[in-house]
Motif scaffolding. Structure first.
Motif, PDB file in Angstrom:
ATOM      1  N   THR A 369       0.827  -1.209   0.000  1.00 48.43           N
ATOM      2  CA  THR A 369       0.000   0.000   0.000  1.00 48.43           C
ATOM      3  C   THR A 369       0.862   1.260   0.000  1.00 48.43           C
ATOM      4  OG1 THR A 369      -1.731  -1.181   1.233  1.00 48.43           O
ATOM      5  CG2 THR A 369      -1.831   1.223   1.224  1.00 48.43           C
ATOM      6  N   THR A 370       1.891   1.259   0.835  1.00 44.62           N
ATOM      7  CA  THR A 370       2.772   2.433   0.932  1.00 44.62           C
ATOM      8  C   THR A 370       3.524   2.671  -0.367  1.00 44.62           C
ATOM      9  OG1 THR A 370       3.033   2.058   3.309  1.00 44.62           O
ATOM     10  CG2 THR A 370       4.654   3.473   2.231  1.00 44.62           C
ATOM     11  N   SER A 371       4.132   1.606  -0.895  1.00 39.25           N
ATOM     12  CA  SER A 371       4.934   1.757  -2.115  1.00 39.25           C
ATOM     13  C   SER A 371       4.066   2.101  -3.319  1.00 39.25           C
ATOM     14  CB  SER A 371       5.720   0.469  -2.390  1.00 39.25           C
ATOM     15  OG  SER A 371       4.856  -0.639  -2.504  1.00 39.25           O
ATOM     16  N   GLN A 372       2.811   1.642  -3.316  1.00 43.36           N
ATOM     17  CA  GLN A 372       1.906   2.007  -4.414  1.00 43.36           C
ATOM     18  C   GLN A 372       1.631   3.504  -4.409  1.00 43.36           C
ATOM     19  OE1 GLN A 372      -2.414   0.838  -4.504  1.00 43.36           O
ATOM     20  NE2 GLN A 372      -1.728  -0.529  -6.149  1.00 43.36           N
ATOM     21  N   GLN A 373       1.377   4.072  -3.219  1.00 44.44           N
ATOM     22  CA  GLN A 373       1.186   5.514  -3.114  1.00 44.44           C
ATOM     23  C   GLN A 373       2.472   6.266  -3.466  1.00 44.44           C
ATOM     24  OE1 GLN A 373      -1.773   7.112  -2.508  1.00 44.44           O
ATOM     25  NE2 GLN A 373      -2.643   5.050  -2.681  1.00 44.44           N
ATOM     26  N   GLN A 374       3.601   5.724  -3.023  1.00 44.07           N
ATOM     27  CA  GLN A 374       4.880   6.352  -3.348  1.00 44.07           C
ATOM     28  C   GLN A 374       5.132   6.343  -4.850  1.00 44.07           C
ATOM     29  OE1 GLN A 374       7.551   4.004  -0.929  1.00 44.07           O
ATOM     30  NE2 GLN A 374       7.488   5.478   0.765  1.00 44.07           N
ATOM     31  N   PHE A 375       4.704   5.288  -5.510  1.00 41.72           N
ATOM     32  CA  PHE A 375       4.895   5.201  -6.961  1.00 41.72           C
ATOM     33  C   PHE A 375       4.162   6.325  -7.684  1.00 41.72           C
ATOM     34  CE2 PHE A 375       3.364   3.739 -11.107  1.00 41.72           C
ATOM     35  CZ  PHE A 375       4.563   3.424 -11.728  1.00 41.72           C
ATOM     36  N   ILE A 376       2.946   6.628  -7.226  1.00 40.22           N
ATOM     37  CA  ILE A 376       2.157   7.692  -7.867  1.00 40.22           C
ATOM     38  C   ILE A 376       2.889   9.026  -7.787  1.00 40.22           C
ATOM     39  CG2 ILE A 376       0.002   9.002  -7.751  1.00 40.22           C
ATOM     40  CD1 ILE A 376      -1.342   6.446  -6.681  1.00 40.22           C
ATOM     41  N   TYR A 377       3.382   9.348  -6.598  1.00 35.81           N
ATOM     42  CA  TYR A 377       4.056  10.637  -6.418  1.00 35.81           C
ATOM     43  C   TYR A 377       5.473  10.625  -6.974  1.00 35.81           C
ATOM     44  CZ  TYR A 377       0.073  11.576  -3.399  1.00 35.81           C
ATOM     45  OH  TYR A 377      -1.198  11.740  -2.925  1.00 35.81           O
ATOM     46  N   ALA A 378       6.120   9.457  -6.940  1.00 33.76           N
ATOM     47  CA  ALA A 378       7.471   9.360  -7.508  1.00 33.76           C
ATOM     48  C   ALA A 378       7.441   9.554  -9.015  1.00 33.76           C
ATOM     49  CB  ALA A 378       8.093   8.011  -7.157  1.00 33.76           C
ATOM     50  N   LYS A 379       6.384   9.073  -9.651  1.00 32.03           N
ATOM     51  CA  LYS A 379       6.270   9.258 -11.091  1.00 32.03           C
ATOM     52  C   LYS A 379       6.086  10.738 -11.432  1.00 32.03           C
ATOM     53  CE  LYS A 379       3.712   7.678 -15.128  1.00 32.03           C
ATOM     54  NZ  LYS A 379       2.598   6.855 -15.645  1.00 32.03           N
ATOM     55  N   LYS A 380       5.242  11.407 -10.699  1.00 31.13           N
ATOM     56  CA  LYS A 380       5.054  12.843 -10.927  1.00 31.13           C
ATOM     57  C   LYS A 380       6.339  13.611 -10.643  1.00 31.13           C
ATOM     58  CE  LYS A 380       0.108  12.764  -9.780  1.00 31.13           C
ATOM     59  NZ  LYS A 380      -0.960  13.282  -8.865  1.00 31.13           N
ATOM     60  N   ASN A 381       7.022  13.229  -9.567  1.00 33.14           N
ATOM     61  CA  ASN A 381       8.277  13.893  -9.215  1.00 33.14           C
ATOM     62  C   ASN A 381       9.330  13.676 -10.286  1.00 33.14           C
ATOM     63  OD1 ASN A 381      10.066  15.326  -7.383  1.00 33.14           O
ATOM     64  ND2 ASN A 381      11.030  13.328  -7.004  1.00 33.14           N
ATOM     65  N   LYS A 382       9.387  12.462 -10.820  1.00 34.92           N
ATOM     66  CA  LYS A 382      10.374  12.167 -11.871  1.00 34.92           C
ATOM     67  C   LYS A 382      10.114  13.006 -13.123  1.00 34.92           C
ATOM     68  CE  LYS A 382      11.901   9.358 -15.444  1.00 34.92           C
ATOM     69  NZ  LYS A 382      11.399   9.087 -16.796  1.00 34.92           N
ATOM     70  N   GLU A 383       8.834  13.137 -13.488  1.00 31.81           N
ATOM     71  CA  GLU A 383       8.483  13.959 -14.653  1.00 31.81           C
ATOM     72  C   GLU A 383       8.878  15.422 -14.432  1.00 31.81           C
ATOM     73  OE1 GLU A 383       4.345  13.226 -15.005  1.00 31.81           O
ATOM     74  OE2 GLU A 383       4.571  11.241 -15.925  1.00 31.81           O
ATOM     75  N   SER A 384       8.661  15.888 -13.209  1.00 32.56           N
ATOM     76  CA  SER A 384       9.029  17.285 -12.893  1.00 32.56           C
ATOM     77  C   SER A 384      10.535  17.465 -12.929  1.00 32.56           C
ATOM     78  CB  SER A 384       8.482  17.668 -11.523  1.00 32.56           C
ATOM     79  OG  SER A 384       7.078  17.585 -11.499  1.00 32.56           O
ATOM     80  N   MET A 385      11.280  16.523 -12.316  1.00 35.74           N
ATOM     81  CA  MET A 385      12.733  16.626 -12.292  1.00 35.74           C
ATOM     82  C   MET A 385      13.335  16.506 -13.691  1.00 35.74           C
ATOM     83  SD  MET A 385      13.738  17.232  -9.196  1.00 35.74           S
ATOM     84  CE  MET A 385      12.249  18.255  -9.071  1.00 35.74           C
ATOM     85  N   GLU A 386      12.693  15.685 -14.531  1.00 36.89           N
ATOM     86  CA  GLU A 386      13.189  15.513 -15.893  1.00 36.89           C
ATOM     87  C   GLU A 386      12.995  16.800 -16.694  1.00 36.89           C
ATOM     88  OE1 GLU A 386      12.973  12.049 -19.303  1.00 36.89           O
ATOM     89  OE2 GLU A 386      11.239  12.382 -18.007  1.00 36.89           O
ATOM     90  N   GLU A 387      11.832  17.404 -16.542  1.00 37.65           N
ATOM     91  CA  GLU A 387      11.583  18.663 -17.239  1.00 37.65           C
ATOM     92  C   GLU A 387      12.508  19.762 -16.729  1.00 37.65           C
ATOM     93  OE1 GLU A 387       7.843  21.734 -18.176  1.00 37.65           O
ATOM     94  OE2 GLU A 387       7.545  19.920 -16.948  1.00 37.65           O
ATOM     95  N   SER A 388      12.724  19.798 -15.414  1.00 40.75           N
ATOM     96  CA  SER A 388      13.619  20.810 -14.838  1.00 40.75           C
ATOM     97  C   SER A 388      15.042  20.625 -15.332  1.00 40.75           C
ATOM     98  CB  SER A 388      13.562  20.719 -13.313  1.00 40.75           C
ATOM     99  OG  SER A 388      14.501  21.583 -12.717  1.00 40.75           O
TER     100      SER A 388
END
Length: 444
Positions: A369-388
């Motif tokens: 459950t924890t890692s599934q929620q982390q995956f959602i936010y980690a994916k968004k964070n990765k997209e943001s960091m990649e664009e930055s």
């Protein structure tokens, strides 16, 4: 570092992955269940308990044995005296004599308060308990395999990420060198980028080493030779598989209680202890047994031949024996008490099995459950960091950003990618184990 050096460093690691057999998760499981040494030993133990059960069955029937005894004696100074007319005369007798006996004997326990039948039932339970131990060992091996398999997938993807980072770092270093040569970038900034390339290559080598280490552990679990090439199938896993609904932990726990071999084994251990108590109590009861036999004998020095002696000396017997214990030095009392303690211990063991299963299910459910929620936010964070990072890279190429800002952006992107990978494979691993505990097939 020149591009040629990078290619040489990467080529050094290629032999570890070329010409390797590609294994799926199911192939790894099937192969291990057939070839793993620990599982083979568990199967042998089950086969041994089956032989014990068959032997205890034969105790219901009488035992029959044949025996013979042959004796020969030598008397060198044996003599007899015969009185004759002219006086006495001494004559020698036969110095060698022999005799033999032959018999068939049977022994049968007529009644011992069903102790033999209780032994049969107890041995049958022991066989079933060992079969469950075999299943436990198989489950443990499957859980170890999926853990190593997921680790290999994670490290393989980490290697690919690091390879892309090395390419990007080298490209940045080459671009910085061109900028330095035209005077638009300080030499110290180019040196820092070259150092970063070396650091990224170090990280790549470390990731490949970790990958090789987990592959080695999986090969050992499969009982593969060390020189055999090995690689695993990289399944096509999309985000929807990671984000599927996680079943309720109480539902999984109840299902685990019905299919996990530990629970059934604990129940059978209690049942076996109850039989042991009843069997120990028979020590206070009398035992009735029957004996029967037939035999004959022959000896030298007789006036009849061997065949007639065998016939004339033939005899048979039949007897009943009643054995009643009076005082056995507390042997029976001690056996009963120890059997009761064994039952109590088995009851506690069953409680521990249930508790451990609940702890495992709860842990896997919470981690999933924890890692599934982390995956959602980690994916968004990765997209943001990649664009930055892409924006910073463009500004760096135009001379608007310095090396510190570029390195910071790259490190943030690398951290985001690692977090995403970790969340992804942690979710897959824990969801696979939850399904397995619920009685489903082990799969990602």
């Amino acid at each position: 570092m020149t591009r040629r050096k990078i290619i040489c460093a990467l080529a050094f690691l290629l032999p570890f992955t070329m010409n390797a057999k590609i294994w799926t998760l199911q192939e790894c499981i099937d192969y291990a269940l057939t070839n793993n040494i620990s599982l083979k030993q568990a199967k042998i133990k089950t086969q041994q308990s089956h032989e014990d059960m068959l032997q205890s069955r034969s105790a219901l029937f009488p035992s029959v044995s044949f025996s013979t005894n042959q004796n020969m004696s030598y008397r060198p100074f044996s003599q007899s005296t015969t009185n004759l007319t002219n006086g006495s005369m001494t004559t020698n007798t036969n110095h060698v004599s022999y005799n033999g006996s032959y018999g068939i004997n049977a022994n049968w326990t007529v009644w011992n308060w069903n102790k033999n039948r209780m032994t049969i039932k107890q041995n049958r339970l022991t066989e079933e308990i060992n079969e469950l131990s075999e299943q436990k060992e198989a489950n443990t091996i499957q859980e170890q395999i999926v853990q190593l398999y997921v680790q290999i997938l994670y490290e393989a993807e980490a290697v690919r990420v690091n390879e892309e980072i090395v390419k990007a770092s080298q490209a940045k270093a080459d671009r910085a060198k061109e900028m330095m040569e035209v005077g638009s970038l300080a030499r110290v900034d180019w040196v820092q980028l070259e150092a970063q390339v070396n650091q990224d290559l170090y990280s790549l080598v470390s990731a490949k080493s970790q990958l090789a280490n987990f592959e080695m552990q999986l090969k050992q679990l499969l009982e593969l030779s060390n020189d055999e090439e090995f690689d695993v199938v990289d399944p096509d896993i999309d985000d929807s598989q990671v984000l599927t609904v996680i079943p309720d932990k109480e539902v999984i726990y109840l299902a685990a209680l019905g299919n996990r071999p530990e629970i059934r084994q604990g129940e059978l251990n209690i049942e076996s202890a109850e039989i042991a108590i009843k069997s120990a109590r028979t020590g206070y009861m009398p035992t009735l047994s029957m004996t029967a036999g037939m035999g004959t004998s022959n000896s030298s020095g007789q006036h009849t031949d061997f065949g007639r002696q065998i016939k004339n000396n033939f005899s048979n017997s039949l007897g009943l024996t009643l054995s009643m214990p009076i005082f056995d030095q507390l042997t029976t009392r001690t056996a009963i008490r120890k059997a009761k303690f064994s039952k109590l211990n088995n009851e506690l063991t069953l409680q521990a099995y249930k508790k451990n299963i609940y702890k495992s299910v709860e842990k896997y459910w919470l981690d999933a459950t924890t890692s599934q929620q982390q995956f959602i936010y980690a994916k968004k964070n990765k997209e943001s960091m990649e664009e930055s990072y892409n924006l910073v890279s463009e500004q760096f190429n135009c001379g608007l950003k310095n090396i510190v800002e570029l390195t910071t952006g790259k490190n943030n992107l690398l951290s985001a990618e690692q977090q995403l990978l970790q969340a992804k494979y942690t979710t897959l691993y824990n969801k696979a184990l939850l399904k397995f505990y619920a009685g489903e097939k082990m799969e990602l």
